[in-house]
Design a protein around this motif. Structure first.
Motif, PDB file in Angstrom:
ATOM      1  N   HIS A  14      47.110  34.089  53.694  1.00  0.00           N
ATOM      2  CA  HIS A  14      47.485  34.931  54.835  1.00  0.00           C
ATOM      3  C   HIS A  14      46.262  35.550  55.495  1.00  0.00           C
ATOM      4  CE1 HIS A  14      51.655  34.628  53.627  1.00  0.00           C
ATOM      5  NE2 HIS A  14      51.278  34.917  52.398  1.00  0.00           N
ATOM      6  N   VAL A  15      45.279  35.936  54.700  1.00  0.00           N
ATOM      7  CA  VAL A  15      44.107  36.587  55.265  1.00  0.00           C
ATOM      8  C   VAL A  15      42.879  35.684  55.162  1.00  0.00           C
ATOM      9  CG1 VAL A  15      44.821  38.972  55.034  1.00  0.00           C
ATOM     10  CG2 VAL A  15      43.854  37.811  53.080  1.00  0.00           C
ATOM     11  N   ARG A  16      43.116  34.398  54.855  1.00  0.00           N
ATOM     12  CA  ARG A  16      42.049  33.389  54.761  1.00  0.00           C
ATOM     13  C   ARG A  16      40.972  33.782  53.758  1.00  0.00           C
ATOM     14  NH1 ARG A  16      41.656  33.783  60.040  1.00  0.00           N
ATOM     15  NH2 ARG A  16      43.205  32.660  61.253  1.00  0.00           N
ATOM     16  N   TRP A  17      41.411  34.266  52.595  1.00  0.00           N
ATOM     17  CA  TRP A  17      40.468  34.456  51.501  1.00  0.00           C
ATOM     18  C   TRP A  17      40.620  33.244  50.588  1.00  0.00           C
ATOM     19  CZ3 TRP A  17      41.952  40.214  50.155  1.00  0.00           C
ATOM     20  CH2 TRP A  17      41.473  41.036  51.183  1.00  0.00           C
ATOM     21  N   ASN A  18      39.584  32.385  50.562  1.00  0.00           N
ATOM     22  CA  ASN A  18      39.694  31.167  49.769  1.00  0.00           C
ATOM     23  C   ASN A  18      39.455  31.460  48.305  1.00  0.00           C
ATOM     24  OD1 ASN A  18      40.016  29.668  52.146  1.00  0.00           O
ATOM     25  ND2 ASN A  18      37.787  29.726  52.451  1.00  0.00           N
ATOM     26  N   LYS A  19      40.039  30.609  47.465  1.00  0.00           N
ATOM     27  CA  LYS A  19      39.782  30.788  46.034  1.00  0.00           C
ATOM     28  C   LYS A  19      38.361  30.365  45.707  1.00  0.00           C
ATOM     29  CE  LYS A  19      42.637  26.764  45.117  1.00  0.00           C
ATOM     30  NZ  LYS A  19      43.772  26.334  44.337  1.00  0.00           N
ATOM     31  N   ALA A  25      43.590  42.111  39.745  1.00  0.00           N
ATOM     32  CA  ALA A  25      43.985  41.766  41.113  1.00  0.00           C
ATOM     33  C   ALA A  25      42.908  40.928  41.786  1.00  0.00           C
ATOM     34  CB  ALA A  25      44.239  43.037  41.910  1.00  0.00           C
ATOM     35  N   ILE A  26      41.631  41.319  41.600  1.00  0.00           N
ATOM     36  CA  ILE A  26      40.545  40.539  42.208  1.00  0.00           C
ATOM     37  C   ILE A  26      40.443  39.170  41.537  1.00  0.00           C
ATOM     38  CG2 ILE A  26      38.049  40.499  42.576  1.00  0.00           C
ATOM     39  CD1 ILE A  26      39.494  42.414  44.377  1.00  0.00           C
ATOM     40  N   GLY A  27      40.659  39.141  40.199  1.00  0.00           N
ATOM     41  CA  GLY A  27      40.621  37.865  39.493  1.00  0.00           C
ATOM     42  C   GLY A  27      41.707  36.917  39.959  1.00  0.00           C
ATOM     43  N   VAL A  28      42.917  37.458  40.171  1.00  0.00           N
ATOM     44  CA  VAL A  28      44.017  36.627  40.673  1.00  0.00           C
ATOM     45  C   VAL A  28      43.665  36.101  42.062  1.00  0.00           C
ATOM     46  CG1 VAL A  28      46.399  36.734  41.498  1.00  0.00           C
ATOM     47  CG2 VAL A  28      45.820  37.676  39.294  1.00  0.00           C
ATOM     48  N   MET A  29      43.020  36.971  42.873  1.00  0.00           N
ATOM     49  CA  MET A  29      42.574  36.531  44.194  1.00  0.00           C
ATOM     50  C   MET A  29      41.584  35.381  44.072  1.00  0.00           C
ATOM     51  SD  MET A  29      43.416  37.803  47.083  1.00  0.00           S
ATOM     52  CE  MET A  29      43.443  39.560  47.106  1.00  0.00           C
ATOM     53  N   GLY A  30      40.689  35.469  43.071  1.00  0.00           N
ATOM     54  CA  GLY A  30      39.724  34.396  42.868  1.00  0.00           C
ATOM     55  C   GLY A  30      40.386  33.107  42.433  1.00  0.00           C
ATOM     56  N   TYR A  31      41.405  33.211  41.568  1.00  0.00           N
ATOM     57  CA  TYR A  31      42.087  32.010  41.081  1.00  0.00           C
ATOM     58  C   TYR A  31      42.967  31.385  42.156  1.00  0.00           C
ATOM     59  CZ  TYR A  31      40.956  32.125  36.091  1.00  0.00           C
ATOM     60  OH  TYR A  31      40.309  32.055  34.889  1.00  0.00           O
ATOM     61  N   THR A  85      50.212  40.130  49.781  1.00  0.00           N
ATOM     62  CA  THR A  85      49.305  40.317  48.648  1.00  0.00           C
ATOM     63  C   THR A  85      50.108  40.657  47.401  1.00  0.00           C
ATOM     64  OG1 THR A  85      47.784  41.255  50.235  1.00  0.00           O
ATOM     65  CG2 THR A  85      47.237  41.545  47.942  1.00  0.00           C
ATOM     66  N   PRO A  86      49.909  39.915  46.312  1.00  0.00           N
ATOM     67  CA  PRO A  86      50.672  40.200  45.086  1.00  0.00           C
ATOM     68  C   PRO A  86      50.452  41.619  44.573  1.00  0.00           C
ATOM     69  CG  PRO A  86      49.428  38.170  44.867  1.00  0.00           C
ATOM     70  CD  PRO A  86      49.052  38.735  46.181  1.00  0.00           C
ATOM     71  N   ALA A  87      49.236  42.158  44.763  1.00  0.00           N
ATOM     72  CA  ALA A  87      48.953  43.506  44.251  1.00  0.00           C
ATOM     73  C   ALA A  87      49.845  44.544  44.927  1.00  0.00           C
ATOM     74  CB  ALA A  87      47.483  43.847  44.482  1.00  0.00           C
ATOM     75  N   PHE A  88      50.116  44.366  46.215  1.00  0.00           N
ATOM     76  CA  PHE A  88      50.962  45.333  46.922  1.00  0.00           C
ATOM     77  C   PHE A  88      52.420  45.201  46.484  1.00  0.00           C
ATOM     78  CE2 PHE A  88      47.850  45.439  50.752  1.00  0.00           C
ATOM     79  CZ  PHE A  88      46.987  46.185  49.989  1.00  0.00           C
ATOM     80  N   ILE A  89      52.849  43.971  46.181  1.00  0.00           N
ATOM     81  CA  ILE A  89      54.214  43.783  45.662  1.00  0.00           C
ATOM     82  C   ILE A  89      54.349  44.505  44.326  1.00  0.00           C
ATOM     83  CG2 ILE A  89      55.913  42.069  44.925  1.00  0.00           C
ATOM     84  CD1 ILE A  89      54.582  40.108  46.773  1.00  0.00           C
ATOM     85  N   TYR A  90      53.293  44.389  43.512  1.00  0.00           N
ATOM     86  CA  TYR A  90      53.266  45.081  42.216  1.00  0.00           C
ATOM     87  C   TYR A  90      53.377  46.586  42.425  1.00  0.00           C
ATOM     88  CZ  TYR A  90      51.291  46.517  37.694  1.00  0.00           C
ATOM     89  OH  TYR A  90      51.062  47.101  36.481  1.00  0.00           O
ATOM     90  N   LEU A  91      52.650  47.105  43.437  1.00  0.00           N
ATOM     91  CA  LEU A  91      52.699  48.545  43.703  1.00  0.00           C
ATOM     92  C   LEU A  91      54.102  48.969  44.112  1.00  0.00           C
ATOM     93  CD1 LEU A  91      50.797  51.071  43.910  1.00  0.00           C
ATOM     94  CD2 LEU A  91      50.864  50.707  46.349  1.00  0.00           C
ATOM     95  N   GLY A 102      41.745  47.911  44.492  1.00  0.00           N
ATOM     96  CA  GLY A 102      40.737  46.846  44.489  1.00  0.00           C
ATOM     97  C   GLY A 102      40.918  45.887  45.646  1.00  0.00           C
ATOM     98  N   VAL A 103      42.166  45.462  45.857  1.00  0.00           N
ATOM     99  CA  VAL A 103      42.438  44.518  46.944  1.00  0.00           C
ATOM    100  C   VAL A 103      42.246  45.204  48.302  1.00  0.00           C
ATOM    101  CG1 VAL A 103      44.212  43.113  48.018  1.00  0.00           C
ATOM    102  CG2 VAL A 103      43.944  43.100  45.572  1.00  0.00           C
ATOM    103  N   GLY A 104      42.700  46.467  48.390  1.00  0.00           N
ATOM    104  CA  GLY A 104      42.547  47.202  49.643  1.00  0.00           C
ATOM    105  C   GLY A 104      41.088  47.399  50.006  1.00  0.00           C
ATOM    106  N   TYR A 105      40.248  47.621  48.984  1.00  0.00           N
ATOM    107  CA  TYR A 105      38.822  47.813  49.253  1.00  0.00           C
ATOM    108  C   TYR A 105      38.202  46.541  49.807  1.00  0.00           C
ATOM    109  CZ  TYR A 105      34.029  49.312  48.570  1.00  0.00           C
ATOM    110  OH  TYR A 105      32.724  49.651  48.782  1.00  0.00           O
ATOM    111  N   VAL A 106      38.600  45.388  49.238  1.00  0.00           N
ATOM    112  CA  VAL A 106      38.093  44.115  49.774  1.00  0.00           C
ATOM    113  C   VAL A 106      38.577  43.933  51.210  1.00  0.00           C
ATOM    114  CG1 VAL A 106      38.152  41.623  49.517  1.00  0.00           C
ATOM    115  CG2 VAL A 106      37.871  43.045  47.530  1.00  0.00           C
TER     116      VAL A 106
END
Lengths: 192, 195
Positions: free
Chosen positions: B148-153, B137-143, A72-78, A133-137
Motif C-alpha cells: 500500500h505504501v510501496r515499502w518493499n521487503k 512490526a519492523i521485522g514483519v515489514m522486512g519479511y 498496516t498489520p501493526a495498526f490492526i493489532y492496535l 515503530g511503524v508510525g515512525y518509519v
C-alpha cells in the motif's frame, strides 16, 4: 504468625485504615482506561484519507491513493488490543465497583487484578511499540531500506494514527499505575 | 492459604511450626526469584548482543540502463539503520543491567527493597514488551513488505540479517515473559505474607 491471632477487620486492624482497598480509585482509573481505549479506537478507525499522489516514475501523472488503518498489520493489532482493553476495562470497573460496596477480605481480588493487568499491560505496550515503530518509519521514512515517508502526503492520516498511539501510550501508563496501586494495597496488608 | 487458616486456630506449638514453614516459603521464593532474575539477565543480554552484532553485506544487482548488464553493488544492512532496532538494543541493555542490579538488591535481603523492585520490574515489562512490539512490526515489514505504501521487503536479499533479528526478538520476548513472571510471583508472595 502471632499477628494472625489478632482480629483483622478493616475497621479495627491498625495496618488497615478504613477504605484501604482503594476500589473507588480503581473504578475511576478503570473508567479512564475505557475512555482512553475507546478514543484511541475511534481515532484509529476514522484515520482514512484519499489523496492524489504523484507516481514516482511519471512525475506529471497523479493517481488516487487511499490510506486506511488496515493497510498496516501493526495498526490492526492496535485496534484489536484497544477493543480488548475497552472490554476488559468495563468488566473490571464493574467488578471493582461491586467490591467497593463490601470492604475487607478482597486481597484475592487484588491479586487477580495484578495478574490480568500485567498481562494486558504486556499486550498494550507491545501494540503501542509496534504501531509506534511503524508510525515512525511512516513519519521519517528509511533511506537504507528505501521505505519512503508517507506523512508528507497523508497529513490527516498521520495525525490520526499519531494521536491514537499517544492515547494507547497513556493507557499503558494507566495500567502501570493500576498495578502499582493493587501491589501497594496488598503490601500494606502485610502484618509488621 | 487454607492451611494457614487451620493453623491459626491450632495450639501455640503449631503456630510456631507455621512460622517455620513461612520461613521456608520465603527462602524458596527468594531462590526462585534469584533464578528467574539470572534467566532474565541472560536472555536480555543475549537478545541485545545478537541484534547488536547484526550486520550483513551483500552484492545487489542494480540496473542503471536497460542496455547495460546489471551492475553488482555491495549493499550493507546494519542494526542501527532502523530506529526500532536501536530502541530494542537500548531497552534490552537497560533490562539486563537492571536484572544484575536487582539480583544484588535481593541478595542484600532488605525488606524495604521489595516494593521498589516490583515497581521497576513492572516498568521493565512495559519497556521490553514495547520494544519487542516495535522490532517485530519492523521485522514483519522486512519479511512481507507493504504494497500500500510501496515499502518493499528486504529479507529476500538480507536473509541472514532478518533471521538473526528474529532470533534476537524471540530471546527478548522470553526475557520479558520472565520479567512478567517476576511481577506475578512477587504479587503472589505479597499475598501469601498478608492476611
Amino acid at each position: 504468625m502471632a499477628e494472625n491471632n489478632k482480629p483483622r477487620d478493616p475497621e479495627t486492624a491498625p495496618i488497615l485504615p478504613s477504605g484501604g482497598d482503594y476500589f473507588g480509585v480503581h473504578f475511576i482509573l478503570r473508567l479512564f482506561l475505557v475512555a482512553l481505549a475507546v478514543t484511541s479506537l475511534v481515532v484509529m478507525v476514522t484515520a482514512k484519507e484519499t489523496k492524489l499522489v504523484p507516481v514516482p516514475t511519471m512525475p506529471n501523472f497523479r493517481v488516487r491513493a487511499k490510506a486506511k488503518f488496515t493497510d498496516t498489520p501493526a495498526f490492526i493489532y492496535l485496534v484489536a488490543t484497544m477493543s480488548v482493553t475497552a472490554l476488559y476495562g468495563i468488566i473490571t470497573a464493574v467488578v471493582s465497583l461491586g467490591l467497593n460496596s463490601k470492604p475487607g477480605s478482597a486481597t484475592k481480588a487484588l491479586l487477580y487484578f495484578v495478574f490480568w493487568d500485567v498481562l494486558l499491560l504486556g499486550i498494550v505496550a507491545a501494540a503501542t511499540g509496534a504501531s509506534g515503530g511503524v508510525g515512525y518509519v511512516g513519519l521519517k521514512g528509511n533511506s537504507h531500506a528505501r521505505w519512503g515517508k508517507i506523512c508528507d502526503n497523508f497529513g490527516k492520516y498521520c495525525r490520526h494514527f499519531g494521536a491514537s498511539i499517544a492515547l494507547s501510550l497513556v493507557a499503558s501508563i494507566v495500567l502501570v499505575i493500576l498495578i502499582m496501586l493493587s501491589a501497594c494495597t496488598i503490601h500494606r496488608r502485610i502484618p509488621k | 492459604m487454607n492451611n494457614m487458616e487451620a493453623q491459626q486456630k491450632a495450639s501455640a506449638f503449631d503456630v510456631m511450626n507455621g512460622t517455620e514453614s513461612q520461613g521456608a516459603i520465603n527462602r524458596s521464593w527468594r531462590k526462585g526469584d534469584l533464578f528467574l532474575r539470572g534467566l532474565a539477565l541472560i536472555l536480555t543480554l543475549s537478545g541485545a548482543i545478537v541484534l547488536g552484532v547484526n550486520k550483513q553485506t551483500k552484492l545487489v544487482p542494480v540496473k542503471i540502463l536497460d542496455s547495460l548488464p546489471a551492475l553488482n553493488v555491495p549493499a550493507e544492512a546494519k542494526w542501527h539503520y532502523l530506529s526500532a532496532f536501536v530502541y530494542f538494543v537500548v531497552t534490552n541493555a537497560i533490562a539486563c543491567s537492571y536484572a544484575a542490579l536487582s539480583m544484588l538488591l535481593s541478595l542484600s535481603g532488605k525488606k524495604g527493597f521489595v516494593p521498589i523492585i516490583m515497581i521497576i520490574d513492572l516498568l521493565m515489562v512495559a519497556l521490553l514488551f514495547s520494544s519487542n512490539g516495535a522490532s517485530t512490526a519492523i521485522g514483519v515489514m522486512g519479511y512481507e513488505g507493504n504494497s500500500h505504501v510501496r515499502w518493499n521487503k528486504v529479507c529476500d536479499v538480507f536473509d541472514k540479517f532478518c533471521n538473526q533479528t528474529a532470533v534476537a526478538v524471540a530471546l527478548s520476548l522470553l526475557g520479558s515473559t520472565v520479567f512478567l513472571l517476576l511481577v506475578v510471583l512477587a504479587a503472589l508472595h505479597l499475598n501469601k505474607n498478608s492476611k
